[in-house]
Enzyme design. Sequence first.
Site: not given
Length: 376
Positions: A72, A328
């Site tokens: 990320t 996520c």
Amino acid sequence: MKTVYLDNAATTQIDEEVIEVIHSSMKENFGNPSSIHQFGRKAKSAVETARKKIAKHFNVTASEIVFTAGGTEADNLILHNAVLNLGVKRIVTSKIEHHAVLHTCNHIEKTHNIIVDYVNVDEFGTINTDHLEELLSGSDTKTLVSLMLINNEIGNFLDVEKVSTICKKNNALFHSDTVQAMGHYPVDLHETPIDFVVASAHKFHGPKGVGFAYFKKGFGILPMLHGGDQEMGARSSTENVHSILGMEKALSIAISNLESDKNYIEDLKKYFISELKSVSDDIQFNGLSSNLNKSSYTILNVRFPYANDMLLFSLDMAGIAVSGGSACQSGSNKGSHVLTEILKTIDADKTSIRFSFSKYTTKQEINFVIDYLKRL
């Protein structure tokens, strides 16, 4: 209670050899890599050796690898850098990308007044490369294309050679979230003209909280984090020495066993598909996840012929760990944005489960899951 872990697209079990490397580093490399004394130099040397080894796996130079806290951050670093440092005014992506890309693009669009366009995908989640060419053709706006190499929910492969060719033809930069591919498929960044890729160690049996971004040589890097000059000035923060060494070891093990691991896991996936048909003929597979030539051997996204909001919970209570979408999004009551985008409403409302496999998955575990599904 017997437990079965089939959520390897979310994270993987750390390899024992990797744990040993991390443990050893914690005892031997406690110096700060930025310190000039011998303890610092030893830690710095370990980090740079790991960087060189990782770069060699992808046929690039060590200076093109920037260590991050994971995929990320690496996606964020690349996308922000493209806009703030490389003059990108437009990003072309798809609506089935990982949120590390989608949410970042939405943020940049609002804060930096850039254009974000979305390439079409079909009902199987395949990127429409003709539409991509239309979006890029004739445009004199500096553009970055961001499309993931393997979709983390449905496992689809991107036609990376075709996309690379289209980008090069139209002078567009190309970024690919390669988190689900690294350590599972050969990636030669010298042969395939991708400008930016990312990796996250915990997807290939390494530690969590560490990854890297690849910036093709020639692109300057403007850091998002300020306060030091680490990572060649690209990322301020003391390097996570032990995890970096663990990531390098995990990647080395994975790449050394690419073919054997692929054959083993692919056979398990084939077996699981065939056994699911014995549970119900009405079971379907989302995207191209059941196509062994067009999807990752690690991912199978299964759509059951009914809606059962308690299925994930029931599986968990039975000791079976799986996912209803990207890990996520855990804790969110929203459905999968990928399935919402590609499925008709009547199918999107049915219960879908992502099963994902690793070298530690066994046929006995597959049988356990099938038996439980039959009882349901």
